[in-house]
Design an enzyme around this catalytic site. Structure first.
Site, PDB file in Angstrom:
ATOM      1  CG  ASN A 290      45.148  45.354  48.066  1.00 64.72           C
ATOM      2  OD1 ASN A 290      46.021  44.849  47.356  1.00 64.72           O
ATOM      3  ND2 ASN A 290      45.147  46.636  48.389  1.00 64.72           N
ATOM      4  CD1 TRP A 291      46.438  38.712  49.836  1.00 63.47           C
ATOM      5  CD2 TRP A 291      47.633  37.441  48.442  1.00 63.47           C
ATOM      6  NE1 TRP A 291      46.073  37.408  50.054  1.00 63.47           N
ATOM      7  CE2 TRP A 291      46.795  36.609  49.217  1.00 63.47           C
ATOM      8  CE3 TRP A 291      48.479  36.850  47.494  1.00 63.47           C
ATOM      9  CZ2 TRP A 291      46.781  35.215  49.064  1.00 63.47           C
ATOM     10  CZ3 TRP A 291      48.464  35.470  47.336  1.00 63.47           C
ATOM     11  CH2 TRP A 291      47.620  34.663  48.123  1.00 63.47           C
TER      12      TRP A 291
ATOM     13  CB  SER B  69      41.547  48.367  60.033  1.00 63.80           C
ATOM     14  OG  SER B  69      42.769  49.039  59.784  1.00 63.80           O
TER      15      SER B  69
ATOM     16  N   GLY C 188      42.932  44.225  53.316  1.00 64.63           N
ATOM     17  CA  GLY C 188      44.383  44.146  53.193  1.00 64.63           C
ATOM     18  C   GLY C 188      44.949  43.112  54.148  1.00 64.63           C
ATOM     19  N   GLY C 189      45.373  43.576  55.322  1.00 66.22           N
ATOM     20  CA  GLY C 189      46.062  42.710  56.286  1.00 66.22           C
ATOM     21  C   GLY C 189      45.352  41.399  56.584  1.00 66.22           C
TER      22      GLY C 189
HETATM   23  C1  PEP Z   1      43.493  47.982  51.661  1.00 66.31           C
HETATM   24  O1  PEP Z   1      44.676  48.101  51.449  1.00 66.31           O
HETATM   25  O2  PEP Z   1      42.713  48.048  50.698  1.00 66.31           O
HETATM   26  C2  PEP Z   1      43.047  47.770  53.039  1.00 66.31           C
HETATM   27  C3  PEP Z   1      41.791  47.951  53.314  1.00 66.31           C
HETATM   28  O3  PEP Z   1      44.008  47.415  53.948  1.00 66.31           O
HETATM   29  P1  PEP Z   1      43.753  46.966  55.484  1.00 66.31           P
HETATM   30  O4  PEP Z   1      42.610  46.006  55.478  1.00 66.31           O
HETATM   31  O5  PEP Z   1      45.044  46.335  55.901  1.00 66.31           O
HETATM   32  O6  PEP Z   1      43.433  48.211  56.227  1.00 66.31           O
END
Ligand code: PEP
Length: 257
Positions: free
Chosen positions: A13-14, A217, A238-239
């Site tokens: 998920n950018w 995360s 995400g990240g």
């Molecule tokens: C997300 O936004 O769906 C997500 C899981 O972000 P992150 O991996 O950065 O926690």
């Protein structure tokens, strides 16, 4: 519950990151590291303006493309909205629905999440339906009742085939972008509960086929333990989806799920 009945999916998920001009280098970089036959389905859910570049860059590279949201409307005077038909026509396979950032910053309700998931199917897209509790809700012991409510609301009015084809992402809000990951046992407890909830609604033939992802995360270092759990069928990332090497490490970890 046996994982052979469902797909393992690692979806990025950018969010509001990256540029159209960066899609090509990302797809090439990822493909070089993960190879032509990754151990799972791989997708990037990109901002709408990056989708065409990502679709082009992903051709022949085992990378699917998804949107991050879709309108509850089909077409017309809805400035700024993107329809399911537009995403499909642009080459998307998936669309994220009900991400906590949409619920939090755009006031998206469970009823809208349900309408969007149904719209996704109407347009030939697979919805990645996000559910998850806040830290306050977890601390008050409300996690499971809330998840049950969100899952039931999101699947309302779907056929059995649509429920089975849905992807559910369990994303504890307190773990998104914070560096705090749910432990593998905490994540498994909720993912197994989601499957049990679907089983009560539609039976085990349906529930065993639903891919349930964990998001919050996830990275190369914690992915093996999370993805090794019986009810965690992949990740929404995400990240760690913004750099090919970071994302590829999670994809590689899915091989042992
Ligand atoms: C997300 O936004 O769906 C997500 C899981 O972000 P992150 O991996 O950065 O926690």
């Amino acid at each position: 519950m046996n994982k052979r009945y469902r797909k393992t999916i690692i979806a990025g998920n950018w969010k509001m990151n990256m540029l159209p001009s960066e899609a090509d280098a990302f797809a090439k970089g990822l493909s070089e590291i993960m190879g032509k036959k990754p151990p799972c389905s791989v997708a990037i859910c990109a901002p709408a303006v990056i989708i065409p570049a990502m679709v082009k860059a992903s051709k022949g590279k085992s990378i699917d493309v998804g949107g991050q949201d879709l309108s509850v409307y089909d077409k017309g005077a809805y400035t700024g909205e993107i329809s399911g038909a537009m995403l499909k026509d642009a080459g998307c396979k998936y669309v994220i629905v009900g991400h906590s950032e949409r619920r939090q910053y755009h006031g998206e309700t469970d009823a809208e999440v349900n309408l969007k998931a149904l719209k996704a199917f109407e347009n030939g897209l697979v919805p990645i339906i996000c559910v998850g509790e806040s830290l306050e809700q977890r601390e008050k012991g409300l996690t499971l009742p809330l998840i049950e409510y969100q899952v039931k609301a999101a699947l309302n009015g779907m056929s059995d085939a649509q429920v089975k084809a849905s992807v559910i992402a369990y994303e504890p809000v307190w773990a998104i972008g914070t560096g705090k990951t749910a432990t593998a046992d905490e994540a498994e407890e909720v993912c197994a509960f989601i499957r049990e909830t679907i089983k009560k609604l539609r039976g085990s033939l349906i529930s065993r086929g639903v891919s349930i992802l964990y998001g919050g995360s996830m990275k190369g270092s914690n992915a093996p333990e999370l993805l090794g759990k019986p009810d965690i069928d992949g990740g929404l990332i995400g990240g760690a989806s913004l750099k090919p090497a970071d994302f590829a490490a999670i994809i590689a970890a899915s091989a042992q799920g």
